[in-house]
Design a protein around this motif. Sequence first.
Motif, PDB file in Angstrom:
ATOM      1  N   ALA A   1       0.850  -1.198   0.000  1.00  0.00           N
ATOM      2  CA  ALA A   1       0.000   0.000   0.000  1.00  0.00           C
ATOM      3  C   ALA A   1       0.884   1.246   0.000  1.00  0.00           C
ATOM      4  O   ALA A   1       1.887   1.305   0.705  1.00  0.00           O
ATOM      5  CB  ALA A   1      -0.918  -0.010   1.207  1.00  0.00           C
TER       6      ALA A   1
ATOM      7  N   SER B   1      -1.264  -4.644   2.541  1.00  0.00           N
ATOM      8  CA  SER B   1      -0.959  -3.689   3.603  1.00  0.00           C
ATOM      9  C   SER B   1      -0.217  -4.406   4.725  1.00  0.00           C
ATOM     10  O   SER B   1       0.211  -3.798   5.673  1.00  0.00           O
ATOM     11  CB  SER B   1      -2.239  -3.060   4.140  1.00  0.00           C
ATOM     12  OG  SER B   1      -3.146  -4.058   4.542  1.00  0.00           O
TER      13      SER B   1
ATOM     14  N   LYS C   1      -3.952   1.537  -2.934  1.00  0.00           N
ATOM     15  CA  LYS C   1      -4.658   1.141  -1.722  1.00  0.00           C
ATOM     16  C   LYS C   1      -5.099  -0.320  -1.844  1.00  0.00           C
ATOM     17  O   LYS C   1      -5.132  -0.874  -2.940  1.00  0.00           O
ATOM     18  CB  LYS C   1      -5.902   2.006  -1.538  1.00  0.00           C
ATOM     19  CG  LYS C   1      -5.657   3.496  -1.559  1.00  0.00           C
ATOM     20  CD  LYS C   1      -6.980   4.243  -1.494  1.00  0.00           C
ATOM     21  CE  LYS C   1      -6.791   5.741  -1.541  1.00  0.00           C
ATOM     22  NZ  LYS C   1      -8.093   6.458  -1.518  1.00  0.00           N
ATOM     23  N   ASP C   2      -5.462  -0.893  -0.719  1.00  0.00           N
ATOM     24  CA  ASP C   2      -5.971  -2.266  -0.740  1.00  0.00           C
ATOM     25  C   ASP C   2      -7.137  -2.406  -1.718  1.00  0.00           C
ATOM     26  O   ASP C   2      -7.253  -3.412  -2.424  1.00  0.00           O
ATOM     27  CB  ASP C   2      -6.461  -2.657   0.663  1.00  0.00           C
ATOM     28  CG  ASP C   2      -5.332  -2.759   1.660  1.00  0.00           C
ATOM     29  OD1 ASP C   2      -5.619  -2.957   2.859  1.00  0.00           O
ATOM     30  OD2 ASP C   2      -4.165  -2.626   1.250  1.00  0.00           O
TER      31      ASP C   2
ATOM     32  N   SER D   1       0.074   5.822  -5.120  1.00  0.00           N
ATOM     33  CA  SER D   1      -0.617   5.772  -3.823  1.00  0.00           C
ATOM     34  C   SER D   1      -1.651   4.651  -3.796  1.00  0.00           C
ATOM     35  O   SER D   1      -2.809   4.847  -3.418  1.00  0.00           O
ATOM     36  CB  SER D   1      -1.303   7.117  -3.530  1.00  0.00           C
ATOM     37  OG  SER D   1      -0.368   8.170  -3.542  1.00  0.00           O
TER      38      SER D   1
END
Length: 125
Positions: A14, A125, A87-88, A85
């Motif tokens: 992440a 993450s 994300k999950d 950037s």
Amino acid sequence: QVQLVESGGGLVQAGESLRLSCSNSGRTFSDYAVGWFRQAPGKDREFVSALRWSNGATYYADSVKGRFTVSRNYANNAVDLQMNSLKDDDTAVYYCAAGRPIVSTMRLSSAYYYWGQGTPVTVSS
């Protein structure tokens, strides 16, 4: 004939970045638009971004706006998707597609005729 090939998927942490690329077997996209879609496990396929090759017009889903950038890669006759950037929630199989949608249908998968095989992106993450 359009034959789409995606590349660049993989496993990242992440916050990291990935760059996907969609080529038409070395041929230019000419008057096509190229869309990026993704499908997460158990979810419907959703629009991510699109680019009209002829004028460079770009379109983004709200969920990726400001983080993802779609662009023309003239050197490789490809359309790249720079994903920052991460994300999950970005974990999915990413597909590129080509078609001739009008502005109002740019975000609809049904507006695209040709599809690549998909490349997986996993964000941990």
